[in-house]
Scaffold this active site. Sequence first.
Site, PDB file in Angstrom:
ATOM      1  N   GLU A   1     -22.915 -18.490   9.433  1.00 14.57           N
ATOM      2  CA  GLU A   1     -21.935 -17.643  10.121  1.00 14.57           C
ATOM      3  C   GLU A   1     -22.673 -16.566  10.899  1.00 14.57           C
ATOM      4  O   GLU A   1     -22.109 -15.533  11.233  1.00 14.57           O
ATOM      5  CB  GLU A   1     -20.898 -17.072   9.161  1.00 14.57           C
ATOM      6  CG  GLU A   1     -21.432 -16.383   7.947  1.00 14.57           C
ATOM      7  CD  GLU A   1     -20.315 -15.891   7.058  1.00 14.57           C
ATOM      8  OE1 GLU A   1     -19.545 -15.043   7.516  1.00 14.57           O
ATOM      9  OE2 GLU A   1     -20.212 -16.350   5.908  1.00 14.57           O
TER      10      GLU A   1
ATOM     11  N   HIS B   1     -19.439 -18.761  -5.652  1.00 14.34           N
ATOM     12  CA  HIS B   1     -19.912 -17.997  -4.485  1.00 14.34           C
ATOM     13  C   HIS B   1     -20.109 -16.555  -4.963  1.00 14.34           C
ATOM     14  O   HIS B   1     -19.217 -15.982  -5.596  1.00 14.34           O
ATOM     15  CB  HIS B   1     -18.874 -18.059  -3.361  1.00 14.34           C
ATOM     16  CG  HIS B   1     -19.154 -17.056  -2.272  1.00 14.34           C
ATOM     17  ND1 HIS B   1     -20.364 -16.998  -1.629  1.00 14.34           N
ATOM     18  CD2 HIS B   1     -18.406 -16.040  -1.759  1.00 14.34           C
ATOM     19  CE1 HIS B   1     -20.349 -16.009  -0.749  1.00 14.34           C
ATOM     20  NE2 HIS B   1     -19.168 -15.411  -0.804  1.00 14.34           N
TER      21      HIS B   1
ATOM     22  N   CYS C   1     -18.503 -18.336   4.348  1.00 19.52           N
ATOM     23  CA  CYS C   1     -19.499 -18.751   3.341  1.00 19.52           C
ATOM     24  C   CYS C   1     -19.254 -20.150   2.811  1.00 19.52           C
ATOM     25  O   CYS C   1     -20.128 -20.739   2.186  1.00 19.52           O
ATOM     26  CB  CYS C   1     -19.484 -17.784   2.167  1.00 19.52           C
ATOM     27  SG  CYS C   1     -19.803 -16.099   2.641  1.00 19.52           S
TER      28      CYS C   1
HETATM   29  P1  HMG Z   1     -17.368   0.103  -2.618  1.00 18.80           P
HETATM   30  O1  HMG Z   1     -15.948   0.348  -2.312  1.00 18.80           O
HETATM   31  O2  HMG Z   1     -18.386   1.029  -2.061  1.00 18.80           O
HETATM   32  O3  HMG Z   1     -17.638   0.021  -4.166  1.00 18.80           O
HETATM   33  O4  HMG Z   1     -17.775  -1.354  -2.142  1.00 18.80           O
HETATM   34  P2  HMG Z   1     -16.643   0.348  -5.377  1.00 18.80           P
HETATM   35  O5  HMG Z   1     -16.328   1.784  -5.387  1.00 18.80           O
HETATM   36  O6  HMG Z   1     -15.505  -0.648  -5.393  1.00 18.80           O
HETATM   37  O7  HMG Z   1     -17.639   0.038  -6.577  1.00 18.80           O
HETATM   38  C1  HMG Z   1     -18.084  -1.254  -6.799  1.00 18.80           C
HETATM   39  C2  HMG Z   1     -18.119  -1.477  -8.315  1.00 18.80           C
HETATM   40  O8  HMG Z   1     -19.095  -0.589  -8.857  1.00 18.80           O
HETATM   41  C3  HMG Z   1     -16.805  -1.135  -9.019  1.00 18.80           C
HETATM   42  O9  HMG Z   1     -16.647  -2.061 -10.081  1.00 18.80           O
HETATM   43  C4  HMG Z   1     -17.052   0.252  -9.572  1.00 18.80           C
HETATM   44  O10 HMG Z   1     -16.262   0.580 -10.700  1.00 18.80           O
HETATM   45  C5  HMG Z   1     -18.517   0.160  -9.923  1.00 18.80           C
HETATM   46  P3  HMG Z   1     -15.200  -2.696 -10.427  1.00 18.80           P
HETATM   47  O11 HMG Z   1     -14.361  -1.550 -10.848  1.00 18.80           O
HETATM   48  O12 HMG Z   1     -14.704  -3.325  -9.151  1.00 18.80           O
HETATM   49  O13 HMG Z   1     -15.478  -3.688 -11.501  1.00 18.80           O
HETATM   50  N1  HMG Z   1     -19.203   1.459  -9.973  1.00 18.80           N
HETATM   51  C6  HMG Z   1     -20.055   1.801 -10.952  1.00 18.80           C
HETATM   52  N2  HMG Z   1     -20.461   1.164 -12.066  1.00 18.80           N
HETATM   53  C7  HMG Z   1     -21.368   1.799 -12.897  1.00 18.80           C
HETATM   54  N3  HMG Z   1     -21.813   3.064 -12.642  1.00 18.80           N
HETATM   55  C8  HMG Z   1     -21.419   3.735 -11.537  1.00 18.80           C
HETATM   56  C9  HMG Z   1     -20.500   3.111 -10.638  1.00 18.80           C
HETATM   57  N4  HMG Z   1     -19.908   3.492  -9.481  1.00 18.80           N
HETATM   58  C10 HMG Z   1     -19.125   2.460  -9.079  1.00 18.80           C
HETATM   59  N5  HMG Z   1     -21.866   4.963 -11.307  1.00 18.80           N
HETATM   60  C11 HMG Z   1     -16.944  -3.569  -1.723  1.00 18.80           C
HETATM   61  C12 HMG Z   1     -17.361  -2.552  -2.780  1.00 18.80           C
HETATM   62  C13 HMG Z   1     -16.802  -4.943  -2.363  1.00 18.80           C
HETATM   63  C14 HMG Z   1     -15.599  -3.147  -1.128  1.00 18.80           C
HETATM   64  C15 HMG Z   1     -18.004  -3.594  -0.599  1.00 18.80           C
HETATM   65  O14 HMG Z   1     -19.290  -3.890  -1.103  1.00 18.80           O
HETATM   66  C16 HMG Z   1     -17.680  -4.585   0.504  1.00 18.80           C
HETATM   67  O15 HMG Z   1     -16.858  -4.326   1.376  1.00 18.80           O
HETATM   68  N6  HMG Z   1     -18.379  -5.753   0.527  1.00 18.80           N
HETATM   69  C17 HMG Z   1     -18.198  -6.769   1.549  1.00 18.80           C
HETATM   70  C18 HMG Z   1     -17.004  -7.649   1.268  1.00 18.80           C
HETATM   71  C19 HMG Z   1     -17.213  -8.552   0.071  1.00 18.80           C
HETATM   72  O16 HMG Z   1     -18.323  -8.841  -0.324  1.00 18.80           O
HETATM   73  N7  HMG Z   1     -16.104  -9.045  -0.493  1.00 18.80           N
HETATM   74  C20 HMG Z   1     -16.181  -9.974  -1.603  1.00 18.80           C
HETATM   75  C21 HMG Z   1     -15.066 -11.007  -1.559  1.00 18.80           C
HETATM   76  S1  HMG Z   1     -14.980 -11.784   0.036  1.00 18.80           S
HETATM   77  C22 HMG Z   1     -16.319 -12.903   0.037  1.00 18.80           C
HETATM   78  O17 HMG Z   1     -16.917 -13.153  -0.970  1.00 18.80           O
HETATM   79  C23 HMG Z   1     -16.696 -13.507   1.348  1.00 18.80           C
HETATM   80  C24 HMG Z   1     -17.971 -12.994   1.980  1.00 18.80           C
HETATM   81  O18 HMG Z   1     -19.084 -13.473   1.274  1.00 18.80           O
HETATM   82  C25 HMG Z   1     -18.013 -13.423   3.455  1.00 18.80           C
HETATM   83  C26 HMG Z   1     -17.738 -14.865   3.799  1.00 18.80           C
HETATM   84  O19 HMG Z   1     -17.022 -15.622   3.174  1.00 18.80           O
HETATM   85  O20 HMG Z   1     -18.245 -15.208   4.840  1.00 18.80           O
HETATM   86  C27 HMG Z   1     -18.066 -11.476   1.973  1.00 18.80           C
END
Ligand code: HMG
Length: 452
Positions: free
Chosen positions: A83, A244, A120
Amino acid sequence: MSRAGIDAIEIWTGKLQLDLPRTFAPVKGSDPQKYLKGIGIEYSSLPDVYEDIVTMGANAAKQLLDKKELAPADIGRIDVATESSFDNSKPVSTYIAGCLESVYESNFTHANKGERKFACLSGTQAIDDAYNWIQAGRHRGKPALVIATDTALYERGDPGEATQGAGAIAMLIDEDPDIVSISHSQGYGSADETDFLKPNQQFPSVDGKRSVQVYLARMREALADYESVAGKTHPDAFAAVPFHTPFPGMVRKAALLGYRHTIRNTDIEDELASDIGTQPRRNEFDSNSEFDAEMRTYMDGLKQTEAYQEWYADRIEPTIQFARQVGNWYTGSVHIARYSALHSAATAGDSLSGEQLLVGSYGSGAEAEIHVETVQPNWKSAINSVTFAESLASRYDLSFEEYERIHDVHNAQKETEVEPFTNPDGEFIFTGWGRMNERRYEYRPCQSGNAS
Ligand code: HMG
């Protein structure tokens, strides 16, 4: 129907690494544990100045051809899943074939070439295409080369920046494979979604939080669809469940959901009932909100049970070891997860021959696909021959300021001159643009003179 599946793999990581807890977190003012524990990525692989999806794909493919003592004329088909493509017409597979032809005596003139797109998911779809081509008897006894290659970069400051990665995995799809055979049955879950997309732009538009929910919803649909054709799944039927893995924290959520689904109406649900009750069923509730609240309580309890924690440690944790070290490789990600599980079992001396893997692939936009793979008798030597761990250990560790420069180098909107951080050694490199704006490549022989 003959057995067909993955006969050999080779992996090429981007040669730079960004240390998230130690280099990225302090500048972002965030707790390093967010990356280590929450998101679950310690290092992102990034490409050096002279690397891109073509060089990484061609380098992985060359390692694979050399290992299997194959020449281009032995290959019937090359499918590239990506991609991160830079051309809407000429497929990346032609560039990779051109690179490889420059160092071998034969060529790919009679190989069918293409480029697969569905975020992906397309790495798995490219394997499907090769599998179907073999099963249809159109392959003239030749294997297919499937290459999943991506540079997963996000806009600077986007929350996705913590999940970047770059690398390629080359897979040989053949009859009587050495690593895994692939099931005939598949399940799909698909819907028109706008959670993550790149409408003619390099960096994705992402609704990160929603993308997590869309992933889970499509994966659940795919599992139900798989069961409708292959019968009920049981969590203990699989030696590993590679998903994935955009980041390991995503897999933590998917695994719990998958476990809950697959224990329903089984001995495990009954055994856990005295501790956490049985799973709420929708028809027992008057409203969705009551049902959802009860289900959340059940899931919280399930997560704490010894049964789930043991299953997670045995079947899931081994699949995410390398994702922690490299980040999201988009099309290659689920294939790294499979490799990670097999590498971990080979290192532990486990016997996996005849065991099954439940493989959950996903692409934004969105679609999930689930199928089963059977580990083959020669899997261990095929996995032990992959030299990925060594190349990971030799990545150049970027400072934050160097990371900013390398992100700019790979940003198509910027013109930035930066000296490479590493020396190319026995590999293909990007050398610049040609007269029709095509990208140009050459092979840099090995400095020690050992490689061809
Ligand atoms: P964010 O909003 O900065 O992070 O980004 P957050 O605040 O949601 O924190 C992440 C996790 O860390 C959370 O865990 C927090 O609690 C934890 P959860 O509650 O979700 O289990 N956390 C901590 N843990 C321990 N100690 C701490 C601490 N602070 C926080 N101090 C977000 C997260 C996924 C939104 C961002 O990384 C993002 O936008 N990523 C890109 C999109 C993505 O990967 N989505 C996944 C599903 S879509 C997919 O897989 C397709 C893709 O691969 C593309 C394709 O298909 O082509 C992306």
